[in-house]
Design a protein around this motif. Structure first.
Motif, mmCIF file in Angstrom:
data_model
loop_
_atom_site.group_PDB
_atom_site.id
_atom_site.type_symbol
_atom_site.label_atom_id
_atom_site.label_comp_id
_atom_site.label_asym_id
_atom_site.label_seq_id
_atom_site.Cartn_x
_atom_site.Cartn_y
_atom_site.Cartn_z
ATOM 1 N N ALA A 172 -4.615 5.502 -2.061
ATOM 2 C CA ALA A 172 -3.994 6.748 -2.540
ATOM 3 C C ALA A 172 -5.069 7.792 -2.845
ATOM 4 O O ALA A 172 -4.890 8.983 -2.581
ATOM 5 C CB ALA A 172 -3.134 6.467 -3.770
ATOM 6 N N ALA A 199 0.857 -1.173 0.000
ATOM 7 C CA ALA A 199 0.000 0.000 0.000
ATOM 8 C C ALA A 199 0.906 1.241 0.000
ATOM 9 O O ALA A 199 2.112 1.126 0.216
ATOM 10 C CB ALA A 199 -0.901 -0.028 1.226
ATOM 11 N N PRO A 200 0.343 2.399 -0.266
ATOM 12 C CA PRO A 200 1.211 3.582 -0.348
ATOM 13 C C PRO A 200 2.019 3.837 0.924
ATOM 14 O O PRO A 200 3.099 4.412 0.852
ATOM 15 C CB PRO A 200 0.217 4.725 -0.591
ATOM 16 C CG PRO A 200 -0.971 4.081 -1.232
ATOM 17 C CD PRO A 200 -1.053 2.709 -0.633
ATOM 18 N N PHE A 201 1.536 3.389 2.052
ATOM 19 C CA PHE A 201 2.234 3.732 3.290
ATOM 20 C C PHE A 201 2.767 2.513 4.021
ATOM 21 O O PHE A 201 2.994 2.561 5.231
ATOM 22 C CB PHE A 201 1.320 4.578 4.188
ATOM 23 C CG PHE A 201 0.780 5.763 3.447
ATOM 24 C CD1 PHE A 201 1.622 6.808 3.112
ATOM 25 C CD2 PHE A 201 -0.527 5.801 3.016
ATOM 26 C CE1 PHE A 201 1.164 7.889 2.380
ATOM 27 C CE2 PHE A 201 -1.003 6.883 2.282
ATOM 28 C CZ PHE A 201 -0.155 7.918 1.963
ATOM 29 N N GLY A 202 2.964 1.422 3.295
ATOM 30 C CA GLY A 202 3.537 0.230 3.913
ATOM 31 C C GLY A 202 2.808 -1.019 3.463
ATOM 32 O O GLY A 202 1.796 -0.954 2.764
ATOM 33 N N ARG A 216 -6.175 9.379 0.270
ATOM 34 C CA ARG A 216 -5.194 10.369 0.728
ATOM 35 C C ARG A 216 -5.328 11.656 -0.072
ATOM 36 O O ARG A 216 -5.338 12.762 0.482
ATOM 37 C CB ARG A 216 -3.778 9.804 0.567
ATOM 38 C CG ARG A 216 -2.688 10.852 0.733
ATOM 39 C CD ARG A 216 -1.903 10.659 1.999
ATOM 40 N NE ARG A 216 -1.236 11.859 2.450
ATOM 41 C CZ ARG A 216 0.000 12.218 2.122
ATOM 42 N NH1 ARG A 216 0.712 11.473 1.333
ATOM 43 N NH2 ARG A 216 0.529 13.330 2.610
ATOM 44 N N PRO A 244 0.581 9.182 7.072
ATOM 45 C CA PRO A 244 -0.216 10.322 6.610
ATOM 46 C C PRO A 244 -1.470 9.915 5.868
ATOM 47 O O PRO A 244 -2.328 10.741 5.633
ATOM 48 C CB PRO A 244 0.740 11.071 5.693
ATOM 49 C CG PRO A 244 1.619 9.999 5.157
ATOM 50 C CD PRO A 244 1.740 8.957 6.223
ATOM 51 N N ASP A 304 4.875 12.427 -2.730
ATOM 52 C CA ASP A 304 5.755 12.358 -1.538
ATOM 53 C C ASP A 304 7.141 11.851 -1.938
ATOM 54 O O ASP A 304 8.164 12.367 -1.489
ATOM 55 C CB ASP A 304 5.204 11.361 -0.504
ATOM 56 C CG ASP A 304 3.875 11.776 0.116
ATOM 57 O OD1 ASP A 304 3.664 12.978 0.335
ATOM 58 O OD2 ASP A 304 3.055 10.870 0.394
ATOM 59 N N TRP A 335 4.912 7.913 11.051
ATOM 60 C CA TRP A 335 4.632 8.473 9.732
ATOM 61 C C TRP A 335 3.509 7.682 9.091
ATOM 62 O O TRP A 335 3.738 6.621 8.532
ATOM 63 C CB TRP A 335 5.879 8.469 8.848
ATOM 64 C CG TRP A 335 5.688 9.418 7.715
ATOM 65 C CD1 TRP A 335 5.703 10.790 7.798
ATOM 66 C CD2 TRP A 335 5.393 9.111 6.357
ATOM 67 N NE1 TRP A 335 5.449 11.335 6.570
ATOM 68 C CE2 TRP A 335 5.255 10.351 5.665
ATOM 69 C CE3 TRP A 335 5.229 7.946 5.641
ATOM 70 C CZ2 TRP A 335 4.972 10.425 4.304
ATOM 71 C CZ3 TRP A 335 4.941 8.017 4.284
ATOM 72 C CH2 TRP A 335 4.814 9.238 3.627
ATOM 73 N N PRO A 352 9.530 9.403 4.256
ATOM 74 C CA PRO A 352 10.343 9.280 3.041
ATOM 75 C C PRO A 352 11.472 10.300 2.932
ATOM 76 O O PRO A 352 12.512 9.996 2.329
ATOM 77 C CB PRO A 352 9.321 9.451 1.907
ATOM 78 C CG PRO A 352 8.179 10.190 2.522
ATOM 79 C CD PRO A 352 8.134 9.782 3.960
ATOM 80 N N GLY A 366 4.868 6.494 0.768
ATOM 81 C CA GLY A 366 4.061 7.652 0.410
ATOM 82 C C GLY A 366 3.457 7.553 -0.975
ATOM 83 O O GLY A 366 3.566 6.546 -1.664
ATOM 84 N N THR A 367 2.799 8.628 -1.369
ATOM 85 C CA THR A 367 2.282 8.719 -2.726
ATOM 86 C C THR A 367 3.432 9.094 -3.648
ATOM 87 O O THR A 367 4.525 9.447 -3.191
ATOM 88 C CB THR A 367 1.203 9.809 -2.805
ATOM 89 O OG1 THR A 367 1.812 11.052 -2.431
ATOM 90 C CG2 THR A 367 0.056 9.518 -1.854
#
Lengths: 604, 604
Positions: free
Chosen positions: A596, A458-461, A599, A491, B16, A489, B254, B12-13
């Protein structure tokens, strides 16, 4: 049967572990030597504490690499064993575990190995002790139960017998290195101990697999019922003892882990068909409702979104600030009477026998949720799932004592204005420590089966997904969680939950909702360009997907269409799905796109 | 050289990731297709953003499983490639990565495979694009760079060349499946791209190893300098581009990860001996001091403990509330002028050239710590380590500009009242996300080398340890951290730090400190009983260990004796160690005993 747990399964000091095991109802423990060595309590004090708690000490685990091609090593090991028999006497236990050697100087000669073990057993016997010899799956020489049995048979000493461990047997059986077939022929009086662990199927070094990824029975993929049945067929009547090395349980709160562990043994006993067993799970017929706690900041937002999605506010609770919203057979309660942030606060399943479902939940140690109710209100059974979500057992169709009679009808019509028929699934983010506990909880309490394990970036892990469903697919629960515990982190929306509603015409639903002003999520054009490049979809279909911002997946069984709202409040959104053919998944491949997009919507 | 980073390295995206890469000084990026697909930006917008940031898009990664025994699959893949060339044109990039197939229908015929790749390259050439073909270590047919080169050579098309990835080459080389020997013979014009990743040596499935455990160069165990030198020997002058799949970096901030990544490439360039390189690390001669921030609640406690351990308060800072305590050459500053909880706030190393050390730190992107100082005070260079600890570069022996001249001497004598001579090591708990970053930081900035990696089961979860030392063992830093990010249940002292002082006579030191009332940690009797059982120590030695509550370890190189104080304030304690022979470890086997004892002391 006598149920035990090894101290290595639980986090904490020896004292923490013993207290947790006793509180969860275990009758015995295996003590791992390092736990004793690090304890400020003398062996006598440990024994007294166990006596007070009603725990027997079933096994002591001090030994690695006993046998050796080097006579001086054997002499030193025998000397060490004598010291440990003394510790065992002080602890009040009489069985010592000895694992097959992993050392470079392990004995590769069954006769010599039998001789060394016989020497050890002879000394054990003099102290009234026993040696339980166990084949490690990665033992240097002895790496199957068959080989360990051959050695024990040759040694032929009354104080020497076998310890069987389901992990060592089933991990090797998976690759054809051993089999459970001959176990039932072992004489019961040579089977000294039984250790149980489940595990997921993983393609990795077996030692690392064993040391880090074992699970409690019912949380993994091993055929533990067949294995345990084979052992019990020998006449074995010793402890069923859990030995689970797991990185998460090693640092999780031990009281809770011990309850989870006990639940796994109750479920295993049930699968063995032994009396007394909990009543089998009553048939489920769908979701009665899903309840959202709504914060005062978000309640209007959520209600407006439901209205725009074609739901009607059909009922108002008699005594609580709870609204019932309905479309077709999809029902959502909005509860503004909690102090919670907006979140899924309850699942309610329809069962043909709510009382039997509740009794089963109690048998599986599900914590009851205390509940206030008004005089004429339905007496619903409620338990808490591992993530704190309440689980209600209902029978919506019941003429009397139905939960819907707690609501005063507003007269609004629940006609499917946007084509939604029912709740397809509820997706719940699991707290990091409780993912496997949740699997076992829903499996045992509701009788659901796990399916569709997936892991994706996924975008954050990294995220993992697992769905649990009943046999007919009427109650689907989709669990997801991060592969590593999330840090500061984060977001994106960190742990969103959602309710997915079923539609028979996804495009009509999307258009109707857009016309009513529903806060639908925008999907990047790049997604549709890629869909075209990958799948060669018909132009009309692609245009409709793009127009309606619908995501698409397909597999050998069918197709899946889905779209989403924006996030409402802090962590809830709605999804609309259409299943075509026998597609039984959840469109997991599209989850990173959706995440995403959520977000981006938050940043806009 | 042009330095690049793949977007998959960062969390992140896409936005990011691009911003983080540019801020860390990268000149280019590889864009992983999923990052683009999930982005709300069109390819043109991404291109414009990269232009603004000064980033080139060096590579686009859309393809898996291009070749196929099934002609219709090939047709569909060629069609898809055409669509992707269009995306690449819009992005302004001209090189597409194609990995060897892992599919069951991968082509197992070099001539046919070459033909399919030639067809792809022909289309790429028509668009002014290039195909960089890469052998995955787990490719179904093509799984070594040698085989991929054979296919590229046969295809013989100007738009088709190789991508080499250090992970795929070095992971296979470890098991003898390939070698870097022939790389230098590849013609430079057929080497289109170079991807770099380090990794720890792990015994696991290579795909899982690659997807979860890659590291930035210098954080793992691969011989990246030799590999990169071999590639550069061809004449390759394209990007050095990082491609690191790592579960931690996938969810870490990041911007910080990108700086860490850039530091790894600077260090790699240095190891290649290419100009301009940072000055080599000046020789270190030991610890100048270690500074503790002490809270007002703990400052008297810490000072009393130091006094009882034989330290003298020898100096007072001219302008700050900082005391200098000394015994032999072991120096500890107590700084009560911060708002911090009691913790190690600074390490100060003695270097033969502080200015050169500081310049090197700057070259390796170490963040400078702003510092106030009084008029006549020494101008010390200070940088921040990943965990926030300040690192000072000093030269204690210097007659002028020495840091000690900032202190007014009290006249107390630093004579070794309890036999301590110097700081042996400082042990720092690392925040979960920064363990590998810390390894690279100390390796690059101070020129230390990592040793003694260990993982062990502590009472409250798995812990990993790694020491970094200079060649002479004068500056030792011991890092430790949890294997999983710790959760709420952490009843032990969660992340203690400590300073270890060296003694030449551990028992004399222990007795002297006990006589002076030092708060020494009690060790369970069970530990000594087990020591006797395991090691057959001489009775006198065992008695002395037990009397002085000293822990013991030995290996083939020597012996190690150590004892500890209780925890002072929230998370600091002191250790006293004696090394005998060439023992170079840290007594990690005893760490669980010490941790349980600290917990017991807190509960008492």
């Amino acid at each position: 049967m006598h149920k035990g747990i090894a101290t290595v399964c639980l986090s904490g000091t020896l004292e923490d572990k013993l207290n947790a095991a006793a509180a969860a109802g275990f009758g015995g423990v295996e003590i791992f030597e390092n736990d004793l060595i690090a304890s400020a309590w003398s062996p006598e004090q440990v024994r007294e504490h166990c006596d007070r708690l009603g725990l027997s000490i079933d096994l002591y685990q001090p030994f690695r690499d006993f046998d050796s091609a080097d006579p001086d090593t054997v002499r030193r090991n025998l000397r060490r064993a004598e010291r440990k028999f003394d510790v065992m006497r002080r602890l009040g236990t009489d069985t010592m575990l000895v694992c097959s050697s992993v050392s470079a100087d392990a004995v590769d000669d069954d006769e010599l190995l039998a001789e060394q073990l016989r020497a050890l057993a002879e000394r054990a016997g003099e102290h009234g002790m026993h040696i339980a010899y166990e084949a490690l799956a990665w033992g240097r020489v002895v790496d199957t139960w068959e080989r360990s049995w051959e050695v024990v048979r040759r040694a032929d000493h009354p104080a020497l017998g076998l310890c069987l461990d389901s992990f060592h047997v089933l991990s090797r059986a998976q690759s054809g290195g051993t089999s459970i077939d001959g176990i039932a022929q072992i004489p019961a009086d040579k089977l000294f101990f039984l250790q149980l662990a489940d595990a997921p199927h993983l393609n990795m070094d077996v030692l690392q697999w064993s040391r880090h990824h074992r699970l409690f029975p019912g949380q993994g993929s091993f055929e533990l019922a067949a294995f345990t049945s084979a052992v019990l067929a020998t006449g074995y009547d010793g402890p069923l003892s859990l030995e689970v090395f797991n990185d998460v349980y090693r640092q999780a709160e031990p009281g809770r882990a011990a309850v989870d562990a006990m639940r796994s043994l109750v479920a295993l006993e049930e699968s063995l068909g032994r009396e007394p067993a909990p009543a089998s799970p009553p048939e489920l017929t769908g979701y009665a409702f899903t309840e959202l706690a709504v914060s005062s900041a978000a309640d209007h937002q959520v209600a407006r979104a439901l209205a725009a999605m074609g739901f009607a506010h059909v009922g108002q609770h008699r005594s609580k600030p709870v609204q019932l919203w309905q479309q077709g057979n999809a029902r959502v309660l909005l509860n503004s009477g909690t102090d919670q942030a907006t979140a899924v606060s309850a699942l309610a399943v329809d069962t043909v026998d709510p009382a039997a479902s509740a009794a089963r939940a109690e048998a599986f140690l599900a914590p009851k949720v205390p509940r206030t109710r008004g005089a004429a209100e339905a007496d619903l059974s409620v338990v808490a799932a591992p993530d704190g979500t309440s689980v209600f057992f209902c029978r919506t169709a019941a003429a009397e004592d139905g939960w819907m009679s707690d609501f005063i009808l507003t007269g609004a019509n629940s006609h499917a204005l946007a084509g939604l028929s029912h709740i397809d699934h509820v997706a719940l983010a699991q707290p990091f420590d409780y993912f496997d506990e949740a699997t076992l909880f829903y499996r045992a309490v509701l009788g659901l089966a796990p399916w569709h394990d997936a892991e994706f970036a996924a975008p954050f892990g990294l995220v993992r997904n697992r769905a649990l469903t009943d046999a007919r697919g009427l109650v689907r629960i989709a669990l997801h969680g991060t592969v590593l515990r999330r840090g500061d982190w984060a977001p994106g929306v960190p742990d969103p939950q959602h309710i997915a509603f079923a539609s028979d015409d996804i495009f009509a639903s999307a258009r109707a909702m857009r016309a009513r002003g529903a806060p639908l999520l925008s999907i990047p054009d790049n997604y549709y360009d890629d869909l075209e490049a990958r799948l060669e979809l018909a132009p009309d279909l692609l245009a409709a997907l793009r127009e309606c911002q619908v995501l698409y997946d397909r597999d050998d069984d069918g197709e899946f269409f889905h779209f989403h709202t924006e996030v409402l409040g802090d962590r809830v959104f709605f999804e609309v799905v259409q299943r075509v053919g026998d597609y039984s998944g959840y469109g997991v491949a599209n989850a990173p796109i959706r995440m995403a997009a959520h977000r981006a919507a938050r940043q806009a």
